[in-house]
Write an enzyme that holds these catalytic residues in place. Structure first.
Site, PDB file in Angstrom:
ATOM      1  N   CYS A  90     -22.395  19.422  42.462  1.00 29.91           N
ATOM      2  CA  CYS A  90     -21.720  19.849  41.230  1.00 29.91           C
ATOM      3  C   CYS A  90     -20.696  20.936  41.532  1.00 29.91           C
ATOM      4  CB  CYS A  90     -22.768  20.328  40.230  1.00 29.91           C
ATOM      5  SG  CYS A  90     -22.102  20.700  38.601  1.00 29.91           S
ATOM      6  N   CYS A  91     -21.088  21.946  42.332  1.00 27.12           N
ATOM      7  CA  CYS A  91     -20.139  23.004  42.711  1.00 27.12           C
ATOM      8  C   CYS A  91     -18.997  22.437  43.553  1.00 27.12           C
ATOM      9  CB  CYS A  91     -20.845  24.110  43.492  1.00 27.12           C
ATOM     10  SG  CYS A  91     -21.779  25.280  42.491  1.00 27.12           S
ATOM     11  N   CYS A  98     -21.312  29.648  35.572  1.00 24.75           N
ATOM     12  CA  CYS A  98     -21.474  28.580  34.583  1.00 24.75           C
ATOM     13  C   CYS A  98     -22.766  28.800  33.797  1.00 24.75           C
ATOM     14  CB  CYS A  98     -21.566  27.236  35.293  1.00 24.75           C
ATOM     15  SG  CYS A  98     -20.107  26.797  36.253  1.00 24.75           S
ATOM     16  N   CYS A 131     -26.286  27.606  35.086  1.00 25.19           N
ATOM     17  CA  CYS A 131     -26.775  28.153  36.360  1.00 25.19           C
ATOM     18  C   CYS A 131     -26.762  29.677  36.385  1.00 25.19           C
ATOM     19  CB  CYS A 131     -25.924  27.619  37.508  1.00 25.19           C
ATOM     20  SG  CYS A 131     -25.871  25.826  37.603  1.00 25.19           S
ATOM     21  N   CYS A 146     -21.532  29.497  45.551  1.00 24.15           N
ATOM     22  CA  CYS A 146     -21.084  28.181  45.091  1.00 24.15           C
ATOM     23  C   CYS A 146     -20.290  27.439  46.144  1.00 24.15           C
ATOM     24  CB  CYS A 146     -20.258  28.335  43.827  1.00 24.15           C
ATOM     25  SG  CYS A 146     -18.945  29.551  43.976  1.00 24.15           S
TER      26      CYS A 146
HETATM   27  S1  SF4 Z   1     -22.451  26.768  38.970  1.00 22.82           S
HETATM   28 FE1  SF4 Z   1     -23.775  25.098  38.165  1.00 22.82          FE
HETATM   29  S2  SF4 Z   1     -22.657  24.048  36.517  1.00 22.82           S
HETATM   30 FE2  SF4 Z   1     -21.179  25.368  37.693  1.00 22.82          FE
HETATM   31  S3  SF4 Z   1     -20.285  23.999  39.155  1.00 22.82           S
HETATM   32 FE3  SF4 Z   1     -22.015  24.969  40.214  1.00 22.82          FE
HETATM   33  S4  SF4 Z   1     -23.824  23.653  39.849  1.00 22.82           S
HETATM   34 FE4  SF4 Z   1     -22.173  23.003  38.435  1.00 22.82          FE
END
Ligand code: SF4
Length: 218
Positions: free
Chosen positions: A105-106, A188, A191, A214
C-alpha cells in the site's frame, strides 16, 4: 557509499531558513522539491518564506485525515504556496490494501508518487527530525541520497518540539488539530493512532506491526 559531494560544514548548525536559501542559491529553486505531510505548518512556512515559489508537494494517499486536509487549506489561504498535490497512479483506487499489505500500500501510494515528484530534481527537502524516533536519530541536515541520486535536506533535523512550538507561536501558525489529541506523528488515518505520553512520536504509526517507516526515507 561515499557522498560525491562535499557540503559546507556550517549547514549542520545553520537555521532552517538559511539551509533552504543555501540550497536555492546553490542548485536553483526550480531544482528543489519540498515534501510536506502537513502534520504541522513549520516546514511549509519556512520553505515558502525563505524560498518563494519553491515547489511544495503533498502526497495524497487517498487516506489523509480530514484534519490534515483542513491544515492544507488554512496554509493555502495564509501563504502564497506553490503546492503540487501528487496522487497515486490512475489504476490505484481505494482498495483497503492497508488491511492486507501495508508495504504494498505504501509502495503504490507513497513511494511511487514520491519518485515521480522527485524525477528530474536535484534537491529533496523533508521535515525529518532526529526526535521523531530511533530510525531518524542520526538524520543529517544535508546529505547525498544515493538511492535517489539527489541532495537530501532535512533542515529541521536538529529541531526539538519546543523549537517547533516556538516557531508556530512566533509566526502564529495554525496547527493540525490532531496534534493536540495525542497524535505527535500524523500519516494516513488507517495506520496512525494516538500515543501515550512519553512514547516515541512514531509509536502510533502502523501500531502493532514491525513497520516503522513508509519507505520514503530509506
Ligand atoms: S500509511 Fe497505511 S494507508 Fe497510507 S499508504 Fe501506507 S499502508 Fe497505505
Amino acid at each position: 557509499m561515499t557522498s560525491p559531494i562535499t557540503f559546507p560544514p556550517h549547514l549542520e548548525q545553520a537555521h532552517c531558513a538559511d539551509v533552504l536559501r543555501w540550497a536555492a542559491e546553490t542548485y536553483g529553486t526550480e531544482s528543489m522539491v519540498v515534501t510536506a505531510s502537513f502534520e504541522d505548518a513549520v516546514l511549509v512556512h519556512a520553505a515558502a518564506t525563505a524560498v518563494p515559489g519553491v515547489e511544495i508537494v503533498l502526497l495524497d494517499t487517498q487516506y489523509l485525515f480530514a484534519e490534515t486536509r483542513w491544515l492544507v487549506d488554512e496554509l493555502k489561504a495564509l501563504l502564497p504556496l506553490n503546492l503540487r498535490v501528487v496522487h497515486p497512479l490512475a489504476d490505484v483506487q481505494p482498495d483497503n490494501l492497508w488491511q492486507r499489505d501495508t508495504e504494498a500500500c505504501c509502495r503504490v501510494r507513497k513511494v511511487e508518487p514520491l519518485n515521480r515528484a522527485l524525477a528530474g530534481k536535484s534537491v529533496w527537502v523533508t521535515g525529518v527530525r532526529r526526535v521523531d524516533g530511533p530510525t531518524r536519530a542520526n538524520a543529517p541536515v544535508v546529505s547525498f541520497d544515493p538511492v535517489r541520486n539527489l541532495v537530501k535536506l532535512n533542515p529541521l533535523a536538529a529541531w526539538t518540539d519546543d523549537d517547533m512550538a516556538l516557531y508556530e507561536q512566533i509566526h502564529e501558525l495554525p496547527k493540525n488539530p490532531l496534534s493536540e489529541r495525542g497524535y505527535p506523528s500524523i500519516g494516513c488515518w488507517p495506520c496512525t493512532r494516538p500515543v501515550a505520553p512519553g512514547d516515541d512520536k512514531r509509536a502510533g504509526r502502523w501500531a502493532g506491526s514491525a513497520k516503522t517507516e513508509c519507505g520514503l526515507h530509506v
